[in-house]
Enzyme design. Structure first.
Site, PDB file in Angstrom:
ATOM      1  N   GLY A  16       0.788  -1.229   0.000  1.00 22.04           N
ATOM      2  CA  GLY A  16       0.000   0.000   0.000  1.00 22.04           C
ATOM      3  C   GLY A  16       0.821   1.280   0.000  1.00 22.04           C
ATOM      4  O   GLY A  16       0.318   2.330   0.401  1.00 22.04           O
ATOM      5  N   SER A  17       2.061   1.212  -0.518  1.00 19.93           N
ATOM      6  CA  SER A  17       2.838   2.459  -0.549  1.00 19.93           C
ATOM      7  C   SER A  17       2.212   3.456  -1.526  1.00 19.93           C
ATOM      8  O   SER A  17       2.295   4.678  -1.302  1.00 19.93           O
ATOM      9  CB  SER A  17       4.303   2.189  -0.893  1.00 19.93           C
ATOM     10  OG  SER A  17       4.453   1.828  -2.242  1.00 19.93           O
ATOM     11  N   ASN A  18       1.591   2.978  -2.587  1.00 22.99           N
ATOM     12  CA  ASN A  18       0.915   3.905  -3.510  1.00 22.99           C
ATOM     13  C   ASN A  18      -0.330   4.510  -2.869  1.00 22.99           C
ATOM     14  O   ASN A  18      -0.622   5.691  -3.067  1.00 22.99           O
ATOM     15  CB  ASN A  18       0.573   3.201  -4.826  1.00 22.99           C
ATOM     16  CG  ASN A  18       1.771   3.128  -5.749  1.00 22.99           C
ATOM     17  OD1 ASN A  18       2.149   4.105  -6.381  1.00 22.99           O
ATOM     18  ND2 ASN A  18       2.420   1.964  -5.791  1.00 22.99           N
ATOM     19  N   MET A  94      -3.774  -6.900  -7.318  1.00 21.73           N
ATOM     20  CA  MET A  94      -3.164  -7.928  -8.147  1.00 21.73           C
ATOM     21  C   MET A  94      -4.154  -8.963  -8.686  1.00 21.73           C
ATOM     22  O   MET A  94      -3.746  -9.924  -9.321  1.00 21.73           O
ATOM     23  CB  MET A  94      -2.043  -8.631  -7.365  1.00 21.73           C
ATOM     24  CG  MET A  94      -0.971  -7.671  -6.852  1.00 21.73           C
ATOM     25  SD  MET A  94      -0.288  -6.534  -8.107  1.00 21.73           S
ATOM     26  CE  MET A  94       0.846  -7.629  -8.925  1.00 21.73           C
ATOM     27  N   LEU A  96      -7.233  -9.857 -11.319  1.00 17.59           N
ATOM     28  CA  LEU A  96      -7.818  -9.351 -12.568  1.00 17.59           C
ATOM     29  C   LEU A  96      -9.315  -9.125 -12.338  1.00 17.59           C
ATOM     30  O   LEU A  96     -10.008 -10.016 -11.848  1.00 17.59           O
ATOM     31  CB  LEU A  96      -7.593 -10.403 -13.654  1.00 17.59           C
ATOM     32  CG  LEU A  96      -7.661  -9.955 -15.100  1.00 17.59           C
ATOM     33  CD1 LEU A  96      -6.665  -8.838 -15.383  1.00 17.59           C
ATOM     34  CD2 LEU A  96      -7.394 -11.150 -16.012  1.00 17.59           C
ATOM     35  N   ASN A 111      -5.112   2.180 -13.302  1.00 19.63           N
ATOM     36  CA  ASN A 111      -4.146   1.262 -12.700  1.00 19.63           C
ATOM     37  C   ASN A 111      -2.753   1.848 -12.843  1.00 19.63           C
ATOM     38  O   ASN A 111      -2.462   2.517 -13.843  1.00 19.63           O
ATOM     39  CB  ASN A 111      -4.221  -0.078 -13.452  1.00 19.63           C
ATOM     40  CG  ASN A 111      -3.218  -1.101 -12.943  1.00 19.63           C
ATOM     41  OD1 ASN A 111      -3.096  -1.312 -11.732  1.00 19.63           O
ATOM     42  ND2 ASN A 111      -2.495  -1.740 -13.852  1.00 19.63           N
ATOM     43  N   HIS A 113       1.145   0.658 -13.240  1.00 20.33           N
ATOM     44  CA  HIS A 113       1.899  -0.552 -13.609  1.00 20.33           C
ATOM     45  C   HIS A 113       3.392  -0.208 -13.647  1.00 20.33           C
ATOM     46  O   HIS A 113       3.775   0.823 -14.215  1.00 20.33           O
ATOM     47  CB  HIS A 113       1.437  -1.061 -14.980  1.00 20.33           C
ATOM     48  CG  HIS A 113       2.089  -2.349 -15.354  1.00 20.33           C
ATOM     49  ND1 HIS A 113       1.770  -3.546 -14.753  1.00 20.33           N
ATOM     50  CD2 HIS A 113       3.082  -2.626 -16.237  1.00 20.33           C
ATOM     51  CE1 HIS A 113       2.522  -4.509 -15.261  1.00 20.33           C
ATOM     52  NE2 HIS A 113       3.329  -3.979 -16.159  1.00 20.33           N
TER      53      HIS A 113
END
Ligand code: GAR
Length: 208
Positions: A16-18, A94, A96, A111, A113
């Site tokens: 969860g750093s983003n 992670m 789909l 998203n 990436h």
């Protein structure tokens, strides 16, 4: 900021750093972006703890609790929609998403990436890039469609690391780029500065 807050949901599977970057740089800031809900497919995701630490509603939707992916995603979509959000942000999510989930939030799922798409889609993008021997790594923020990391590209940034050999050589700097680029994309979307070119819906137009 004037008008209603721009409410977003964040889905995350891991550290969860983003999510933290979004909380630190955007949440309840002057641009009017509010993280309204955080969900995961992993009940023990550190991202959920980060959200709880600032009092946000969280929920987890492990596949094992549902008959199949479609049912899991239906429950997830109901929960997310119940928080009245205008954008769903995948920040290290992670799993789909199934087509029915995507149809609930048309052109409103993004998203991040860890590669310069269309190079190295899917899992372990940095490992794929290292195995290929690339000298330029990078980050892509894109709209989510039914493919694996195939949706229209909103922002990209390259990262030259010609001597990188291991994931550790790459990940620190790459994460720092992600932590700028993902909030930047959300900020642009919240401002209404991101549209799909009607003549070529693969192309994302950004207002200057
Ligand atoms: C990030 O590097 C993100 O780009 C990647 O997972 C990591 C999550 O880190 N996502 C993908 O690979 C999606 N295909 P975080 O949990 O610390 O934000």
């Amino acid at each position: 900021m004037s008008g209603a807050p721009f409410r977003i949901a964040v889905l995350a599977s891991g550290a969860g750093s983003n999510l933290q970057a979004i909380l630190d740089t955007l949440h309840e800031g002057p641009e009017g972006v509010v993280v309204a809900a955080v969900a995961s497919d992993k009940p023990d995701a550190r991202a959920l703890e980060r959200a709880q630490a600032v009092g946000l509603p969280t929920a987890s939707f492990p596949l094992a609790d549902h008959p199949d992916r479609a049912a899991r995603d239906a429950a997830l979509a109901d929960w997310v929609a119940g928080h009245d959000v205008r954008l769903v942000v995948l920040a290290g999510y992670m799993a789909l998403l199934t087509p029915a989930f995507l149809q609930r939030f048309p052109q409103a799922i993004v998203n991040v990436h860890p590669a310069l798409l269309p190079a190295f889609p899917g899992l372990d993008a940095v490992g794929q890039a290292l195995a290929h021997g690339v000298k330029v790594f990078g980050v892509t923020v894109h709209f989510v469609d039914e493919g694996v990391d195939t949706g229209p590209i909103i922002l990209q940034r390259a990262l030259e690391l010609p001597h990188a050999r291991t994931r550790e050589d790459v990940l620190g700097e790459l994460h720092a780029v992600e932590h700028e680029l993902l909030p930047a994309a959300i900020r642009l979307i919240a401002r209404g500065a991101v549209t799909l070119d009607p003549a070529d819906p693969r192309r994302v137009r950004l207002e200057p």
